[in-house]
Scaffold this motif. Structure first.
Motif, PDB file in Angstrom:
ATOM      1  N   THR A   6     -43.271  31.006  27.431  1.00  0.00           N
ATOM      2  CA  THR A   6     -44.435  31.895  28.471  1.00  0.00           C
ATOM      3  C   THR A   6     -43.766  32.591  29.300  1.00  0.00           C
ATOM      4  OG1 THR A   6     -44.859  30.031  29.735  1.00  0.00           O
ATOM      5  CG2 THR A   6     -46.194  30.168  27.543  1.00  0.00           C
ATOM      6  N   GLY A   7     -44.328  33.706  29.757  1.00  0.00           N
ATOM      7  CA  GLY A   7     -43.750  34.241  30.917  1.00  0.00           C
ATOM      8  C   GLY A   7     -43.015  35.629  30.517  1.00  0.00           C
ATOM      9  N   SER A  31     -46.838  36.772  25.793  1.00  0.00           N
ATOM     10  CA  SER A  31     -46.879  38.043  26.855  1.00  0.00           C
ATOM     11  C   SER A  31     -48.271  38.678  26.839  1.00  0.00           C
ATOM     12  CB  SER A  31     -45.772  39.351  26.413  1.00  0.00           C
ATOM     13  OG  SER A  31     -46.031  40.134  27.506  1.00  0.00           O
ATOM     14  N   MET A  71     -44.203  28.803  32.061  1.00  0.00           N
ATOM     15  CA  MET A  71     -44.016  29.541  33.199  1.00  0.00           C
ATOM     16  C   MET A  71     -45.398  30.317  33.497  1.00  0.00           C
ATOM     17  SD  MET A  71     -41.365  32.530  34.015  1.00  0.00           S
ATOM     18  CE  MET A  71     -41.360  33.688  35.262  1.00  0.00           C
ATOM     19  N   THR A  72     -45.768  30.042  34.724  1.00  0.00           N
ATOM     20  CA  THR A  72     -47.297  30.760  34.864  1.00  0.00           C
ATOM     21  C   THR A  72     -46.921  32.130  35.498  1.00  0.00           C
ATOM     22  OG1 THR A  72     -47.308  29.447  37.101  1.00  0.00           O
ATOM     23  CG2 THR A  72     -48.578  28.775  35.315  1.00  0.00           C
ATOM     24  N   PRO A  73     -47.661  33.195  35.170  1.00  0.00           N
ATOM     25  CA  PRO A  73     -47.280  34.473  35.915  1.00  0.00           C
ATOM     26  C   PRO A  73     -47.097  34.325  37.243  1.00  0.00           C
ATOM     27  CG  PRO A  73     -48.935  34.424  34.238  1.00  0.00           C
ATOM     28  CD  PRO A  73     -48.812  33.036  34.442  1.00  0.00           C
TER      29      PRO A  73
END
Length: 291
Positions: A6-7, A31, A71-73
């Protein structure tokens, strides 16, 4: 291995994806931006387009994955930042459970051991606690230092006023990290069946005075001074620069946490090794080329 990231393809995701594909893994990149599809596929990965708040979408993206990089934005709106960050963590945790993922590496931060007084890092603390409640999953919290690349935010100040600074003094010790070193550490951890609960990833430990001196020499401004601002001045400067009030307040709080030493205390007190390769002098060359 099948690994989902993620990310998107940011400073970390692009390098991490390339490293994992080069090692022979099957990679899916999450994404929210459809414009990223071609770039993701060019790297040899599969694109999964959707929201990190959508549990059903994430469950599909994580299906059959041997490992997930969570991974958080970095920017979840101009308001309710901590709540939005925490909610993204809740969605990721639920999708991880529903998809049956057994290995997760989460991008966290120095200071995530603290529940407050650390600005936006508090959201990562909340997510670590959420993940600790997920059973039958091996989690590694990859606590990164202060990104060198955040120093690019000071370019307008350097060019406009001939100074660099923040609301902490020139003498404190700050753990710094380069995104490339984070990608290397994340790749290492994702390829392990099990991992330590917490791994710090830091490239160098330096003072703000070192930052001013080394960057100043690199950009031909050898007298560049580090100026310590008051919290009020730091907050006002960020608001004047156009940052939303809530973000400016959180960054001011983070600076105060660095000033007190609380944010970096756990890393420094445990004398954890500095694993990253990119030293401040190395980053200074990159900074100068982009200045």
């Amino acid at each position: 291995m099948k690994i989902t990231i993620t990310g998107s393809l940011g400073n970390i995701g692009k390098s991490l994806t390339a490293k994992l594909i080069a090692s022979g893994h099957e990679v899916t990149v999450v994404s929210s931006n459809t414009d990223r599809v071609k770039a993701i596929e060019t790297l040899g990965a599969k694109a999964a387009i959707g929201s990190v708040n959508d549990v059903a979408f994430l469950k599909d993206a994580f299906a059959k994955a041997d490992a997930v990089f969570a991974m958080t934005p970095p920017n979840l709106g101009g308001a309710n930042i901590l709540e939005n960050t925490t909610n993204a963590g809740k969605a990721l945790a639920e999708a991880i459970k529903q998809a049956g993922v057994k290995r997760v590496v989460m991008l966290s931060s120095i200071g995530a051991d603290l529940s407050g007084g650390n600005g936006p890092i508090a959201g990562l603390h909340n997510i670590e606690k959420i993940y600790e409640g997920v059973e039958n999953v091996s989690f590694t919290f990859l606590r990164a230092g202060f990104f060198y690349t955040n120093l690019y935010n000071d370019v307008p100040l350097i060019k406009g006023a001939g100074i660099i600074g923040s609301n902490y003094p020139s003498t404190i010790s700050i753990p710094f990290v380069h995104p490339e070193d984070i990608a290397t550490a994340a790749a290492e951890e994702l390829q392990k069946a099990l991992g330590v609960n917490v791994r710090y990833i830091v490239s160098d430990v330096r003072t703000p005075q070192d930052v001013a001196t080394v960057l100043g020499l690199a950009i031909d401004k050898p007298e560049l001074p580090w100026i310590e601002f008051t919290d009020e001045d730091a907050l006002g400067g960020m608001k004047q620069a156009g940052l939303p009030v809530e973000i400016a307040e959180l960054y001011t709080e983070m600076g105060a946490g660095l000033r007190s030493g609380k944010i970096q205390e756990d890393f420094l007190s445990t004398k954890t090794s500095v694993d990253g390769k990119t030293k401040l002098e190395d980053f200074a060359k990159e900074f100068a080329s982009n200045f």
